[in-house]
Design a protein around this motif. Structure first.
Motif, PDB file in Angstrom:
ATOM      1  N   GLY A 185       0.790  -1.221   0.000  1.00  0.00           N
ATOM      2  CA  GLY A 185       0.000   0.000   0.000  1.00  0.00           C
ATOM      3  C   GLY A 185       0.822   1.271   0.000  1.00  0.00           C
ATOM      4  N   MET A 186       2.074   1.174  -0.361  1.00  0.00           N
ATOM      5  CA  MET A 186       2.962   2.328  -0.454  1.00  0.00           C
ATOM      6  C   MET A 186       4.074   2.000  -1.436  1.00  0.00           C
ATOM      7  N   ALA A 187       4.636   3.027  -2.046  1.00  0.00           N
ATOM      8  CA  ALA A 187       5.703   2.820  -3.012  1.00  0.00           C
ATOM      9  C   ALA A 187       7.025   2.517  -2.296  1.00  0.00           C
ATOM     10  N   PRO A 188       7.980   1.892  -2.987  1.00  0.00           N
ATOM     11  CA  PRO A 188       9.267   1.593  -2.352  1.00  0.00           C
ATOM     12  C   PRO A 188       9.948   2.822  -1.761  1.00  0.00           C
ATOM     13  N   HIS A 189       9.902   3.960  -2.465  1.00  0.00           N
ATOM     14  CA  HIS A 189      10.577   5.151  -1.937  1.00  0.00           C
ATOM     15  C   HIS A 189       9.897   5.653  -0.665  1.00  0.00           C
ATOM     16  N   GLN A 190       8.583   5.458  -0.547  1.00  0.00           N
ATOM     17  CA  GLN A 190       7.893   5.867   0.673  1.00  0.00           C
ATOM     18  C   GLN A 190       8.300   4.986   1.851  1.00  0.00           C
ATOM     19  N   TYR A 191       8.466   3.704   1.580  1.00  0.00           N
ATOM     20  CA  TYR A 191       8.906   2.791   2.641  1.00  0.00           C
ATOM     21  C   TYR A 191      10.307   3.145   3.108  1.00  0.00           C
ATOM     22  N   LEU A 192      11.199   3.397   2.156  1.00  0.00           N
ATOM     23  CA  LEU A 192      12.576   3.758   2.511  1.00  0.00           C
ATOM     24  C   LEU A 192      12.610   5.031   3.354  1.00  0.00           C
ATOM     25  N   THR A 193      11.835   6.034   2.962  1.00  0.00           N
ATOM     26  CA  THR A 193      11.802   7.285   3.724  1.00  0.00           C
ATOM     27  C   THR A 193      11.254   7.057   5.120  1.00  0.00           C
ATOM     28  N   ALA A 194      10.216   6.232   5.246  1.00  0.00           N
ATOM     29  CA  ALA A 194       9.642   5.953   6.564  1.00  0.00           C
ATOM     30  C   ALA A 194      10.656   5.270   7.478  1.00  0.00           C
ATOM     31  N   ARG A 195      11.449   4.356   6.926  1.00  0.00           N
ATOM     32  CA  ARG A 195      12.481   3.702   7.731  1.00  0.00           C
ATOM     33  C   ARG A 195      13.517   4.714   8.206  1.00  0.00           C
ATOM     34  N   ARG A 196      13.892   5.636   7.327  1.00  0.00           N
ATOM     35  CA  ARG A 196      14.866   6.665   7.699  1.00  0.00           C
ATOM     36  C   ARG A 196      14.314   7.588   8.779  1.00  0.00           C
ATOM     37  N   VAL A 197      13.050   7.952   8.651  1.00  0.00           N
ATOM     38  CA  VAL A 197      12.442   8.826   9.667  1.00  0.00           C
ATOM     39  C   VAL A 197      12.357   8.117  11.011  1.00  0.00           C
ATOM     40  N   ASP A 198      12.014   6.836  11.014  1.00  0.00           N
ATOM     41  CA  ASP A 198      11.974   6.083  12.270  1.00  0.00           C
ATOM     42  C   ASP A 198      13.342   6.077  12.951  1.00  0.00           C
ATOM     43  N   LEU A 199      14.395   5.845  12.173  1.00  0.00           N
ATOM     44  CA  LEU A 199      15.743   5.870  12.735  1.00  0.00           C
ATOM     45  C   LEU A 199      16.068   7.261  13.266  1.00  0.00           C
ATOM     46  N   ALA A 200      15.695   8.288  12.521  1.00  0.00           N
ATOM     47  CA  ALA A 200      15.965   9.660  12.934  1.00  0.00           C
ATOM     48  C   ALA A 200      15.285   9.977  14.265  1.00  0.00           C
TER      49      ALA A 200
END
Length: 270
Positions: free
Chosen positions: A204-219
């Motif tokens: 339900g989300m594009a690959p780039h959205q998933y990658l950004t969400a992972r980065r924000v979680d780490l941040a």
């Protein structure tokens, strides 16, 4: 003396795009010329009249224009006040050479969804750091162009859970350093567009959205751990602090600095 043109041009770090060109011309007229690349054009204001292979065409704001490589064409404003356009020069690997003739015959594509996708791609390319998003959008645009020229129906939704989960595992392993869509396709032995479609359908989300969400979680974890905002941006894989702040605020609803201060305040109260 003619009015000075307003031009912005750059070469993005996105494989498949040779150049991005944005321009507002009040009275410039292009002479007959050719390009080595495919010319993907949208007009935002005005109307462009051009000749392609001795046939006259028009490019209003509602259509997408695709001009093939090595075929002479010109261009001039057909409305008072000139025209404003955005162009992508796509390398010849994006569209098959066997489709040049069809593009000569039908350079005007009346497809609102395609025009919207090209507009989105331009907006993404203007933001450094969002290359995976740009690559994904380019893959879908190129696929749609190819189908138009071949008179094929729209691509069906991809049902491939295996490849979707394999791509998620790859993104999980590489979300800080990042990866290109080509790297993912080569590692998973799949086509670019199939990866994007399968992943988006499954999660339900594009690959780039998933990658950004992972980065924000780490941040978030790094900020609450006391790391300074500039260091967090680099440690979480963002292009720069502006890139970090934009995505963080979009996901979390506040700036990284404010988020970090709320964590400090809560610790102090406790």
């Amino acid at each position: 003396m003619g009015a000075r043109a307003d031009i912005t041009a750059w070469r993005p770090d996105v494989e498949g795009i040779d150049e991005v060109f944005h321009a507002h011309f009040a009275d410039h007229a292009y002479p007959m010329h050719t390009h080595d690349a495919w010319t993907l054009l949208i007009v935002d204001e005005g109307l462009v009249r051009y000749d392609l292979d001795r046939h006259e065409h028009g490019a209003p704001s509602s259509v997408v224009t695709l001009l093939p490589p090595h075929v002479p064409h010109n261009g001039v404003a057909a409305t008072p006040g000139g025209f404003r356009k955005r162009v992508l020069y796509l390398d010849t690997g994006q569209i098959g050479a066997d489709l040049v003739g069809r593009a000569v015959d039908r350079p005007v594509l009346r497809d609102p969804r395609l025009r919207h996708r090209v507009d989105q791609l331009h907006r993404t390319l203007a933001r450094p750091g969002d290359e995976l998003e740009a690559q994904s959008r380019l893959a879908l645009v190129s696929e749609r162009l190819d189908r138009h020229l071949r008179d094929e129906p729209a691509a069906p939704q991809a049902h491939d859970r295996r490849i979707a989960y394999a791509l998620r595992d790859l993104l999980d392993a590489r979300f800080v350093e990042g990866l290109t869509l080509r790297e993912a396709a080569e590692k998973l032995h799949s086509h670019h567009t199939h990866l994007v479609r399968a992943f988006s359908r499954e999660f339900g989300m594009a690959p780039h959205q998933y990658l950004t969400a992972r980065r924000v979680d780490l941040a978030r974890r790094l900020l609450l751990g006391g790391m300074r905002v500039p260091e967090v941006a680099a440690s979480a894989g963002f292009y720069d602090q502006s890139h970090f702040s934009r995505h963080f605020k979009r996901v979390v609803g506040t700036s990284p600095g404010h988020y970090a201060r709320t964590g400090v305040a809560a610790f102090t109260r406790s």
